[in-house]
Design a protein around this motif. Structure first.
Motif, PDB file in Angstrom:
ATOM      1  N   GLU A 158       6.461   4.959   3.278  1.00  0.00           N
ATOM      2  CA  GLU A 158       5.038   5.131   3.551  1.00  0.00           C
ATOM      3  C   GLU A 158       4.696   4.376   4.821  1.00  0.00           C
ATOM      4  N   ARG A 159       3.587   4.773   5.446  1.00  0.00           N
ATOM      5  CA  ARG A 159       3.170   4.072   6.661  1.00  0.00           C
ATOM      6  C   ARG A 159       2.794   2.636   6.349  1.00  0.00           C
ATOM      7  N   SER A 160       2.190   2.407   5.193  1.00  0.00           N
ATOM      8  CA  SER A 160       1.791   1.036   4.841  1.00  0.00           C
ATOM      9  C   SER A 160       3.005   0.118   4.757  1.00  0.00           C
ATOM     10  N   ILE A 161       4.151   0.654   4.300  1.00  0.00           N
ATOM     11  CA  ILE A 161       5.368  -0.155   4.205  1.00  0.00           C
ATOM     12  C   ILE A 161       5.859  -0.526   5.596  1.00  0.00           C
ATOM     13  N   THR A 164       3.543  -3.082   7.147  1.00  0.00           N
ATOM     14  CA  THR A 164       3.734  -4.391   6.513  1.00  0.00           C
ATOM     15  C   THR A 164       5.023  -5.052   6.988  1.00  0.00           C
ATOM     16  N   GLU A 165       6.114  -4.292   7.009  1.00  0.00           N
ATOM     17  CA  GLU A 165       7.406  -4.844   7.416  1.00  0.00           C
ATOM     18  C   GLU A 165       7.377  -5.289   8.879  1.00  0.00           C
ATOM     19  N   ILE A 166       6.798  -4.469   9.758  1.00  0.00           N
ATOM     20  CA  ILE A 166       6.722  -4.817  11.172  1.00  0.00           C
ATOM     21  C   ILE A 166       5.886  -6.077  11.368  1.00  0.00           C
ATOM     22  N   LEU A 167       4.740  -6.128  10.709  1.00  0.00           N
ATOM     23  CA  LEU A 167       3.830  -7.264  10.898  1.00  0.00           C
ATOM     24  C   LEU A 167       4.404  -8.536  10.285  1.00  0.00           C
ATOM     25  N   ALA A 168       4.964  -8.442   9.069  1.00  0.00           N
ATOM     26  CA  ALA A 168       5.446  -9.635   8.371  1.00  0.00           C
ATOM     27  C   ALA A 168       6.747 -10.175   8.960  1.00  0.00           C
ATOM     28  N   ARG A 169       7.483  -9.335   9.699  1.00  0.00           N
ATOM     29  CA  ARG A 169       8.737  -9.800  10.303  1.00  0.00           C
ATOM     30  C   ARG A 169       8.590 -10.151  11.778  1.00  0.00           C
ATOM     31  N   VAL A 199      -5.135  -2.100   0.011  1.00  0.00           N
ATOM     32  CA  VAL A 199      -3.900  -2.486   0.680  1.00  0.00           C
ATOM     33  C   VAL A 199      -3.881  -3.987   0.907  1.00  0.00           C
ATOM     34  N   LEU A 200      -2.684  -4.561   0.885  1.00  0.00           N
ATOM     35  CA  LEU A 200      -2.488  -5.970   1.212  1.00  0.00           C
ATOM     36  C   LEU A 200      -2.129  -6.081   2.682  1.00  0.00           C
ATOM     37  N   VAL A 201      -2.865  -6.920   3.412  1.00  0.00           N
ATOM     38  CA  VAL A 201      -2.711  -7.039   4.863  1.00  0.00           C
ATOM     39  C   VAL A 201      -2.080  -8.394   5.190  1.00  0.00           C
ATOM     40  N   ILE A 822       0.680  -2.105  -4.678  1.00  0.00           N
ATOM     41  CA  ILE A 822       1.994  -2.698  -4.924  1.00  0.00           C
ATOM     42  C   ILE A 822       2.632  -3.001  -3.584  1.00  0.00           C
ATOM     43  N   GLN A 823       3.224  -4.179  -3.482  1.00  0.00           N
ATOM     44  CA  GLN A 823       3.897  -4.545  -2.242  1.00  0.00           C
ATOM     45  C   GLN A 823       5.222  -5.213  -2.574  1.00  0.00           C
ATOM     46  N   PHE A 824       6.288  -4.733  -1.936  1.00  0.00           N
ATOM     47  CA  PHE A 824       7.615  -5.334  -2.115  1.00  0.00           C
ATOM     48  C   PHE A 824       7.778  -6.423  -1.058  1.00  0.00           C
ATOM     49  N   VAL A 825       8.031  -7.659  -1.499  1.00  0.00           N
ATOM     50  CA  VAL A 825       8.087  -8.797  -0.576  1.00  0.00           C
ATOM     51  C   VAL A 825       9.493  -9.397  -0.457  1.00  0.00           C
TER      52      VAL A 825
END
Length: 916
Positions: A158-161, A164-169, A199-201, A822-825
């Motif tokens: 998904e785009r949200s994934i 999230t991955e780009i921003l959190a890494r 969504v979790l930001v 839901i967010q996989f961390v």
């Protein structure tokens, strides 16, 4: 051409050859540039382009009537031709800067390519174009996308994934690399701001950044992994599985290149030889198969003639002697040797079936076997002729458990069932060391200068000398669970150890066993480690995935230094500025970690093992519950002024603690006792008074979690799933409906009207504390779910944030019980602490999650949070709906799942509480 006009060349490769031969460099760039303009939409939407008519030579500014080229034709239909062709034309027209900005550095393009083609297509594009772009930022983006594979496998693309991955890494690099990485982070943030769904930001970096130890996690077409071997020369990894499949991985491309079939049972051993081009595998089906790793062809199969009884206890040892062109296989009471070229049997050695061989080694001209009864038998490695027999003199009443050969000295190092380690050769044996527990494994370094012995939860390191080995480090290297395996680093300055709790630890031998890092494997016991150069592969017999770690990261500066906590007993203060956890190697100390500086600020001595930690943020107090039953209270502003709360009974360990929301009260829970204290203002620090109330549960099971309210009500959950609400003032207990397994967390809402409880079977209950009944019950199951770890209410009590043991975070609506997000961390969250608009949460990977929860006021357009999960079910039960259904005489229809939910069980045991 033969009287016909050539209109087009159909074969693409032929077309490219013709273009390469007949188009000049400038003409080629011009044509690619025109096509790049087409896909960029330069001529669309009525935009006029200056052209020159070929015959007239007159320049004209005309509308070319070109259709627009968006990335998406609709919500679900992507412009696949643009995705495929635009990067190609930009590259070959020499427009590298546009390639970086419009493709490799565009969140829109990355999301469209990933969602429409999958993560592998996205990585293929980066692998194809990144080498032509001299830009380190592109490499960071590519590695960040590689690291997001587990999230895509868990959650679906998904785009949200991706955002999230780009921003959190990459947030760690946004300031130092603003041109591309910083721009990507801004684009991800912009998309989150307009996202129409809950969504979790991410508010900062909290996932492993590029340049860290984990390059990739891979899943092959095999079951649990039982054997691994590297082919360094060919950059291959050969993996054997429980179902008899051998997979050959190209570690540069991170893809399977060969699936080698033929074995019918579990692979036990794999050896790679012939400069990495051949491998031989031994299986429980009693066959050996020789493979060509380059072609994937089987050269021959050898039947070793063993018993087909699957219950037969077997110890396997495989050795390849390339100089003699012989392969040796030892199993139970038999050793066979075959010619590597002809597969002919060279010799067979048969032992005593009642005294099977447990350790075997080929030491030059000698084949050495050691039996269960500690009988050492040397044989000729060329002919199999017996050369005598002797009993071990260095050990008594012990059984060999493991062994490793030391070729330089012509000896075997053997570990025994009661902790002895002996050096054994054909000339005799001697005791090397006596360990406190049975020896689990023995490994030597490549140059045989170092020896590691695993026993229980520890590993002991030895250095070779003229007499054999002596102890190198005075202290043992300790895990939290049984150590399964170990491997030395490429320069003998590191050792990597794996344990049953799925943790992999990296130790510095040059710094006397300093722990450098704690890595998490594949959510299963780390039973296998194999090193190839600077890469280490870790795998488990209980997982089809394996991880590959790059040890060179220890020599590089890190974007962020994680805190090294492996206990999960973390506490947080000063809005996430400081982290508290038991010190590695000495649990009687509490490490204070400065998150901004990325280093240990101080260590508090508690004199006993720490069992739990709590922080009173307003009162600035740190509570440490100890195994002795004592609770030490450290004022955070003057840590030398320590207060002590004694235990109610001697030798009772503290199980858990909890503070009321206003920090007026502290509850301390032991096995069957709860103490409630008052926290009153004082100078220079608050005063702990009490215990104001003490009560006993009078139950045979122990307390596993506790919560306390401002009016002296206490909620406590038990290890068997039972849950109770106790009114201290009135000495009354109210049994609540029980969970089906251990209660892992209990949390009270900020207005203290509601409570949430979670358990090991991933069941969440939302409780009305006035009625002492649950309002909603949510069961959540997926392929990986392992229960609830922690939970908390949002500041406004509208949502429940839940950390699950499958390394994900879910958001639950208090209003109607809806699963919102839901967010996989990638890591288990130790605890969740609410903030004004979201939460902070320390993870087992040593990072602090900071996130904002964004929920539109109207959820009419809300998407299904589990729509892309392959195997995930959530079901919510509403008490009000059940009561209405019962009143109408109709069964309840939850309509929120497609599988049976978890049933509540009522507490059957009566309880008597005593007030003291």
């Amino acid at each position: 051409m033969d009287g016909f006009t050539l209109l087009a060349i159909a074969h693409r490769q032929l077309t490219e050859v013709i273009r390469e031969r007949y188009l000049s460099g400038s003409e080629k760039a011009k044509r690619h540039g025109m096509l790049a303009d087409f896909f960029l939409g330069t001529w669309s939407q009525g935009t006029k382009k200056l052209i020159t008519l070929p015959l007239v030579g007159k320049p004209l500014n005309l509308d070319r009537k070109v259709a627009p080229q968006p990335l998406w034709f609709s919500d679900t239909v992507a412009n696949l031709r643009k995705l495929k062709e635009l990067p190609h034309h930009l590259l070959h027209s020499g427009r590298i800067e546009e390639l970086k900005q419009e493709v490799l550095g565009s969140m829109d393009w990355i999301s469209c390519r990933g969602v429409s083609g999958g993560i592998e297509s996205l990585l293929d594009d980066f692998g194809l174009y990144a080498p032509h772009v001299d830009c380190p930022e592109v490499g960071l983006v590519r590695e960040a996308l590689q690291l997001c594979r587990p999230a895509v496998e868990f959650r679906g693309m998904e785009r949200s994934i991706l955002c999230t991955e780009i921003l959190a890494r990459l947030h760690f690099f946004a300031t130092s690399h603003p041109a591309l990485v910083g721009r990507l982070c801004q684009q991800a943030q912009s998309w989150f701001r307009v996202c129409p769904h809950p969504v979790l930001v991410p508010l900062g970096g909290f996932l492993q950044p590029p340049g860290g130890p984990l390059p990739v996690t891979l899943t092959g077409c095999h079951k649990g992994i039982t054997a691994m071997a590297w082919s360094l020369e060919e950059k291959l990894l050969v993996v054997g599985s429980q179902d008899g499949i051998v997979a050959v991985w190209d570690m540069e491309e991170q893809q399977v290149i060969h699936i080698l079939t033929g074995h019918t049972r579990e692979i036990r051993c794999i050896k790679v030889f012939a400069k990495g081009t051949q491998a031989i595998s031994a299986s429980k089906d009693h066959t050996l198969r020789l493979w060509n790793l380059l072609s994937g062809q089987e050269k021959f199969t050898i039947w070793e003639g063993g018993s087909k009884d699957p219950t037969e206890s077997q110890v396997w040892s495989l050795h390849v002697d390339e100089a003699k062109e012989i392969v040796y296989l030892a199993s139970s009471s038999k050793v066979n040797a075959w010619n590597l070229e002809t597969a002919e049997l060279v010799f067979q050695v048969l032992g005593d079936a009642s005294d099977p061989w447990l350790c075997t080694a080929v030491l030059g001209a000698t084949l050495l076997t050691v039996s269960k009864g500690c009988v050492v038998s040397p044989w000729s490695s060329a002919t199999g002729r017996a050369q005598g027999k002797q009993h071990l003199s260095s050990v008594k009443e012990e059984t060999p458990a493991c062994g490793v050969s030391v070729q330089k000295s012509g000896q075997m190092v053997i570990g025994f069932s009661k902790g002895s380690i002996s050096l054994v050769s054909s000339k005799g044996d001697s005791l090397l060391e006596k360990l406190p527990e049975a020896v689990g494994f023995l490994v030597v370094s490549e140059d045989e200068s170092l020896l590691a012995a695993g026993f229980g939860r520890s590993v002991r390191i030895f250095l070779a000398d003229s007499q054999g080995f002596h102890r190198l480090i005075s202290t043992d290297l300790e895990h939290e669970d049984t150590v399964e395996t170990a491997v030395f680093g490429p320069e003998n300055n590191l050792i990597i150890t794996g344990s049953r709790d799925a943790l992999i630890q990296v130790w510095s031998l040059s710094e006397q066993g300093t722990l450098l890092d704690i890595l998490e494997g594949v959510r299963a016991p780390a039973s296998l480690l194999a090193r190839g150069g600077a890469l280490v592969a870790s795998a488990s017999q209980q997982s089809s995935s394996f991880t590959v770690w790059d040890l060179t990261y220890t020599q590089k500066p890190r974007a962020s230094t994680p805190f090294l906590d492996r206990t999960g007993l973390t506490a947080v203060s000063h809005q996430g500025s400081y982290i508290y956890f038991p010190k590695i190697g000495d649990k009687s100390k509490v490490t204070i970690w400065d998150l901004a500086e990325g280093e240990e600020q101080d260590a508090l001595d508690t004199s006993n093992e720490v069992r739990c930690l709590e922080v009173a943020e307003q009162a600035k107090l740190l509570f440490t519950g100890l195994v002795s039953g004592i609770v030490l209270v450290f004022p955070l502003n003057s840590r030398q002024d320590v207060m002590c709360i004694p235990p109610p009974e001697a030798r009772k360990a503290v199980n858990c603690m909890a503070l009321s929301k206003g920090e007026e009260h502290l509850a301390i829970a032991y096995d069957s006792i709860v103490l409630v204290f008052d926290i009153n203002p004082g100078d220079p620090c608050p005063v702990i008074d009490g215990p104001t109330y003490t009560f006993y549960t009078q139950l045979p099971v122990t307390i596993s979690s506790v919560a306390v309210l401002a009016d002296y009500r206490v909620i406590y959950g038990m290890t068997n799933g039972e849950l109770f609400l106790y009114e201290c003032v009135n000495s009354k207990v109210f049994p609540l409906e029980a969970h089906g397994s251990r209660v892992t967390c209990v949390e009270v809402s900020h207005k203290e009207q509601l409570a949430v409880s979670g358990s090991e079977e991933a069941l969440l209950c939302l409780w009305d504390l006035q009625a002492c009944k649950w309002k909603f019950e949510m069961s959540y199951t997926n392929t990986y779910c392992q229960g609830v770890q922690c939970a908390c209410f949002s500041k406004d009590d509208k949502y429940v944030y839940v950390g699950l043991r499958d390394r994900s975070i879910i958001i639950w609506s208090v209003l109607d019980g809806t699963l919102l997000a839901i967010q996989f961390v990638h890591a288990v969250v130790n605890r969740i602490i609410p903030t004004s608009n979201g939460f902070i949460a320390p993870t087992r990977h040593g990072y602090l999650i900071r996130e904002r929860f964004q929920c539109p006021s109207s959820r009419a357009s809300q998407q299904d949070s589990l729509q892309n999960f392959k195997k995930a079910v959530w079901m919510v039960k509403s008490r009000r709906r059940e009561e209405l259904a019962a009143a109408e005489g109709a069964p309840q229809d939850s309509g929120l799942g497609n599988a049976q939910g978890n049933e509540c069980k009522a507490n059957k045991r009566s309880q008597v509480c005593l007030i003291v």
